[in-house]
Design a protein around this motif. Structure first.
Motif, PDB file in Angstrom:
ATOM      1  N   GLU A  83      52.323  22.958   9.034  1.00 21.41           N
ATOM      2  CA  GLU A  83      53.418  23.557   9.760  1.00 21.41           C
ATOM      3  C   GLU A  83      53.114  24.750  10.349  1.00 21.41           C
ATOM      4  OE1 GLU A  83      58.023  24.475   8.952  1.00 21.41           O
ATOM      5  OE2 GLU A  83      56.949  23.453   7.348  1.00 21.41           O
ATOM      6  N   HIS A  84      51.977  25.455   9.626  1.00 17.38           N
ATOM      7  CA  HIS A  84      51.850  26.920  10.011  1.00 17.38           C
ATOM      8  C   HIS A  84      50.228  26.942  10.315  1.00 17.38           C
ATOM      9  CE1 HIS A  84      55.619  27.346   7.931  1.00 17.38           C
ATOM     10  NE2 HIS A  84      55.805  28.318   8.827  1.00 17.38           N
ATOM     11  N   PRO A  85      49.672  26.300  11.415  1.00 15.77           N
ATOM     12  CA  PRO A  85      48.070  26.127  11.579  1.00 15.77           C
ATOM     13  C   PRO A  85      47.507  27.227  11.524  1.00 15.77           C
ATOM     14  CG  PRO A  85      49.450  25.712  13.698  1.00 15.77           C
ATOM     15  CD  PRO A  85      50.440  25.797  12.360  1.00 15.77           C
ATOM     16  N   GLY A  86      48.032  28.494  11.887  1.00 15.58           N
ATOM     17  CA  GLY A  86      47.417  29.740  12.080  1.00 15.58           C
ATOM     18  C   GLY A  86      47.255  30.295  10.723  1.00 15.58           C
ATOM     19  N   VAL A  87      47.702  29.965   9.452  1.00 13.88           N
ATOM     20  CA  VAL A  87      47.957  30.539   8.464  1.00 13.88           C
ATOM     21  C   VAL A  87      46.690  30.055   7.474  1.00 13.88           C
ATOM     22  CG1 VAL A  87      49.121  30.597   5.963  1.00 13.88           C
ATOM     23  CG2 VAL A  87      50.400  30.749   8.030  1.00 13.88           C
ATOM     24  N   SER A  88      46.127  31.083   6.706  1.00 15.82           N
ATOM     25  CA  SER A  88      44.649  30.807   5.896  1.00 15.82           C
ATOM     26  C   SER A  88      45.190  30.123   4.659  1.00 15.82           C
ATOM     27  CB  SER A  88      43.908  32.083   5.885  1.00 15.82           C
ATOM     28  OG  SER A  88      44.846  33.011   4.918  1.00 15.82           O
ATOM     29  N   ASP A  89      44.161  29.635   4.133  1.00 16.24           N
ATOM     30  CA  ASP A  89      44.751  29.030   2.516  1.00 16.24           C
ATOM     31  C   ASP A  89      45.148  30.417   1.747  1.00 16.24           C
ATOM     32  OD1 ASP A  89      44.253  26.771   0.564  1.00 16.24           O
ATOM     33  OD2 ASP A  89      43.382  28.778  -0.567  1.00 16.24           O
ATOM     34  N   GLU A  90      44.826  31.541   1.651  1.00 18.54           N
ATOM     35  CA  GLU A  90      44.957  32.614   1.178  1.00 18.54           C
ATOM     36  C   GLU A  90      46.479  33.279   1.221  1.00 18.54           C
ATOM     37  OE1 GLU A  90      43.457  37.266   0.106  1.00 18.54           O
ATOM     38  OE2 GLU A  90      42.380  36.091   1.120  1.00 18.54           O
ATOM     39  N   GLN A  91      46.681  33.095   2.454  1.00 20.08           N
ATOM     40  CA  GLN A  91      48.021  33.617   2.940  1.00 20.08           C
ATOM     41  C   GLN A  91      48.973  32.594   2.691  1.00 20.08           C
ATOM     42  OE1 GLN A  91      47.018  33.797   7.063  1.00 20.08           O
ATOM     43  NE2 GLN A  91      47.429  36.114   7.236  1.00 20.08           N
ATOM     44  N   ALA A  92      48.545  31.206   2.657  1.00 19.22           N
ATOM     45  CA  ALA A  92      49.655  30.114   2.225  1.00 19.22           C
ATOM     46  C   ALA A  92      50.004  30.184   0.609  1.00 19.22           C
ATOM     47  CB  ALA A  92      48.997  28.888   2.549  1.00 19.22           C
ATOM     48  N   ARG A  93      48.819  30.608  -0.075  1.00 25.59           N
ATOM     49  CA  ARG A  93      49.015  30.856  -1.445  1.00 25.59           C
ATOM     50  C   ARG A  93      49.884  31.862  -1.815  1.00 25.59           C
ATOM     51  NH1 ARG A  93      46.339  27.212  -4.465  1.00 25.59           N
ATOM     52  NH2 ARG A  93      44.532  26.203  -3.502  1.00 25.59           N
ATOM     53  N   GLU A  94      49.861  32.895  -1.128  1.00 24.62           N
ATOM     54  CA  GLU A  94      50.683  34.258  -1.290  1.00 24.62           C
ATOM     55  C   GLU A  94      52.096  33.996  -0.959  1.00 24.62           C
ATOM     56  OE1 GLU A  94      49.236  37.265   1.448  1.00 24.62           O
ATOM     57  OE2 GLU A  94      47.231  37.635   0.045  1.00 24.62           O
ATOM     58  N   HIS A  95      52.294  33.219   0.000  1.00 26.58           N
ATOM     59  CA  HIS A  95      53.659  32.709   0.310  1.00 26.58           C
ATOM     60  C   HIS A  95      54.166  31.742  -0.599  1.00 26.58           C
ATOM     61  CE1 HIS A  95      57.004  30.839   2.433  1.00 26.58           C
ATOM     62  NE2 HIS A  95      56.553  29.548   2.252  1.00 26.58           N
ATOM     63  N   ILE A  96      53.594  30.945  -1.394  1.00 32.33           N
ATOM     64  CA  ILE A  96      54.154  30.081  -2.450  1.00 32.33           C
ATOM     65  C   ILE A  96      54.114  31.033  -3.578  1.00 32.33           C
ATOM     66  CG2 ILE A  96      53.519  28.260  -3.902  1.00 32.33           C
ATOM     67  CD1 ILE A  96      51.718  26.912  -1.796  1.00 32.33           C
ATOM     68  N   ASN A  97      53.401  32.080  -3.853  1.00 30.70           N
ATOM     69  CA  ASN A  97      53.735  32.774  -5.052  1.00 30.70           C
ATOM     70  C   ASN A  97      55.152  33.456  -4.910  1.00 30.70           C
ATOM     71  OD1 ASN A  97      51.278  32.395  -7.108  1.00 30.70           O
ATOM     72  ND2 ASN A  97      50.194  33.232  -5.422  1.00 30.70           N
ATOM     73  N   GLN A  98      55.230  34.053  -3.759  1.00 33.37           N
ATOM     74  CA  GLN A  98      56.294  34.732  -3.412  1.00 33.37           C
ATOM     75  C   GLN A  98      57.641  33.798  -3.617  1.00 33.37           C
ATOM     76  OE1 GLN A  98      56.905  38.343  -2.778  1.00 33.37           O
ATOM     77  NE2 GLN A  98      58.850  37.275  -3.420  1.00 33.37           N
ATOM     78  N   ARG A  99      57.484  32.427  -3.224  1.00 37.60           N
ATOM     79  CA  ARG A  99      58.587  31.657  -3.429  1.00 37.60           C
ATOM     80  C   ARG A  99      58.810  31.327  -4.781  1.00 37.60           C
ATOM     81  NH1 ARG A  99      60.413  28.073   0.746  1.00 37.60           N
ATOM     82  NH2 ARG A  99      61.948  27.408  -0.869  1.00 37.60           N
TER      83      ARG A  99
END
Length: 572
Positions: free
Chosen positions: A481-497
């Motif tokens: 859904e967010h093609p510009g997001v790196s794996d690390e950024q995606a994981r940071e987002h999930i950790n925040q969730r």
């Protein structure tokens, strides 16, 4: 090898290694031990079953009297003692005494304000009260912050205080930014401190704190480091915990034997060879979430529907097309054995087992508590089947849903609500029309618990899985859904969730509602399960596997009838 915890660490002494576990309430606990046929074997030191049980009762009374005296004096030592008892996993022995101490502390805060000056004392009081459902404002830390809302520099060398503040920060709720920032500062500072003072006696305590925050861990199955100032009651707690270890170990072995026997006689492992065959792994969920020895029947009974969640998940994942799976789901909706006549044998067999186990569970609940939960139970199963079916449709079509759409469905497909609904009824507390309706509507405390489990499992379970794989996960959906997001950024987002979900769960636990406090604690323990249940590095066993292995290997020479190679396939 025994399951060991480092205990009673202090600034002057290294932690003592020993193996804890638990039992029950003085005389009533001994009655439970007798009824459950808990055998305390002679360890070669002349202490047989009777002498150990008598010693257990004597020490239990000693500690109860000590704890009651702390409540009367209303000192900080009372809180310290409560903390030690809870972290050793024996708090169920002292529920009334602990409640009296915390109620007194909470009332005193309301009338006289905070009486503690040290950061470690204020933070411990904050954590213990919030942990038990008492709301206490985070403003209590105001005097430790500077004009910019940051922790005062004078506190940087107070390692005990920083440890306590880090632990307290895990009890934060939405909007408590200063507490969150203070907790994050403590985390970073303590990490740096360990690398500088790696020979310091407190390094073990700090490392343990950072790895396993108390509020988000299950005390019995995590290493425990307690810092105590030569308190007179430490030896009594130490001995009580050790004896509890023996008593509960054999109760767990008895339950493992019962679950293994039930699973073998059920025959699903032979009928559905493609499905998982891990009865003892499934038992570990209720074993950890319902630690009180009085709940032996609940643990074994909850293992039954829990095992079916895994089996049904495997059927949806590996067996059957969408048409068959839709008819399978419709059979649950109709709750009719005749509805599966045209389906594959594996679905017929599974539905028959689901039908029988659920009806038997409802009958036992009605006998115990006078309430027939069959309607609510079948609704929970139908919700789960619909979630599994949705995932199967996504997979069959190659469709990757949006992250929020996936998560909304994934919260249900955890099966958390199914088990919590079963547990709610079988415990029998708070059985009212209002609460039953609430449980049918998927209450917030249940959905929040399931959110934590889903996101943690997706985050950790996908560490070795490429995001272009076939298995669905929130990580994969979010990155598509967010093609510009790196794996690390995606994981940071999930950790925040995950962090946000914990804040919501914390608030739920401190918000008065009609559900019993025992159900709230069950939800908390379920949320704490993921880091204990799973090891994601592919090499190390989980903490629970280590514990169960220790039980089996310690008792193999005494209770060989308990053990069966097929029953422990998950350990291979």
């Amino acid at each position: 090898m025994a399951f060991c915890h480092p205990i009673f660490a202090s600034a002057n002494k290294p932690p003592i290694m020993y193996s804890p576990n638990k039992s029950s309430d003085s005389k009533s606990r001994l009655i439970i031990a007798s009824k459950q046929n808990i055998h305390i074997f002679n360890n070669g030191n002349g202490n047989g079953k009777e002498s150990i049980e008598l010693r257990h009762a004597k020490i239990l009374e000693e500690v109860k009297l000590l704890l009651a005296s702390k409540e009367r004096k209303n000192t900080y030592e009372g809180l310290s003692m409560v903390d030690s008892i809870q972290r050793l996993g024996i708090g169920y022995h002292f529920e009334e005494e602990i409640e009296a101490i915390l109620k007194s502390k909470h009332l005193m805060l309301g009338h006289q304000g905070n009486g503690y000056e040290e950061l470690s004392e204020v933070a411990l009081q904050f954590r213990i009260l919030r942990q038990e459902g008492y709301f206490i404002s985070a403003d209590i830390f105001g005097k430790f912050l500077d004009d910019k809302g940051k922790l005062k520099h004078t506190l940087f060398e107070d390692i005990d205080g920083l440890i306590a503040l880090f632990e307290a920060s895990h009890l934060s709720i939405e909007g408590e930014h200063s507490l969150d920032e203070a907790g994050e500062f403590c985390r970073k500072y303590l990490h740096g401190w360990m690398s500088t003072f790696h020979d310091h006696l407190l390094v073990k305590v700090v490392n343990q704190t950072l790895q396993y925050p108390i509020h988000k861990s299950l005390s019995r199955f995590m290493p425990t480091c307690l810092q105590l100032e030569n308190a007179g009651w430490t030896s009594s707690l130490h001995e009580l915990s050790e004896i509890d270890t023996q008593m509960i170990s054999y109760l767990h072995l008895k339950e493992i034997s019962s679950v293994s026997k039930w699973w073998k006689e059920l025959g699903l492992a032979n009928d559905l060879k493609f499905a998982r065959n891990e009865p003892i792994k499934w038992y570990m969920w209720p074993m950890a979430c319902l630690p009180d020895p009085r709940f032996s029947e609940e643990r074994t009974e909850l293992t039954k529907p829990l095992s079916l969640i895994y089996i049904i998940d495997d059927i949806f994942d590996f067996h059957g097309n969408i048409e068959e799976l839709s008819l399978f789901t419709d059979a649950v909706k109709r709750w009719d054995l005749a509805a599966v006549e045209q389906l594959p044998d594996c679905m017929k067999v599974c539905f028959k087992v689901l039908y029988d186990i659920t009806n038997e569970f409802a009958f036992k609940t009605q006998v115990k508590h006078g309430w027939n939960p069959i309607v609510t139970l079948t609704k929970s199963w139908l919700r789960l089947f619909n979630a599994f079916l949705q995932e199967a449709k996504w997979f069959a079509s190659g469709h990757v849903p949006e992250a929020e759409e996936y998560l909304k469905n994934g919260i249900v497909s955890t099966g958390v609500h199914v088990i919590l609904v079963h547990a709610f009824f079988f415990r029998g507390q708070g059985l009212t029309e209002e609460n039953v309706t609430l449980m049918e509507e998927f209450p917030s405390i249940v959905s929040t618990t399931a959110t934590i489990l889903r996101l943690c499992d997706d985050l950790e379970g996908d560490k070795d899985v490429k995001c272009d794989g076939n298995d669905g996960s929130y990580l994969r959906c979010y990155m598509k859904e967010h093609p510009g997001v790196s794996d690390e950024q995606a994981r940071e987002h999930i950790n925040q969730r995950i962090s946000d979900a914990w804040k919501q769960l914390n608030r739920e636990c401190m918000t008065p509602n009609s559900l019993p406090s025992s159900f709230t604690k069950l939800c908390l323990n379920a949320a704490r399960m993921v880091p204990v249940m799973y090891s994601y590095d592919g090499n190390s066993p989980s903490k629970l596997e280590e514990y169960v292995k220790s039980l089996i290997y310690r008792s193999s020479s005494m209770q060989k009838s308990v053990r069966s190679d097929s029953d422990y396939s998950f350990m291979k």
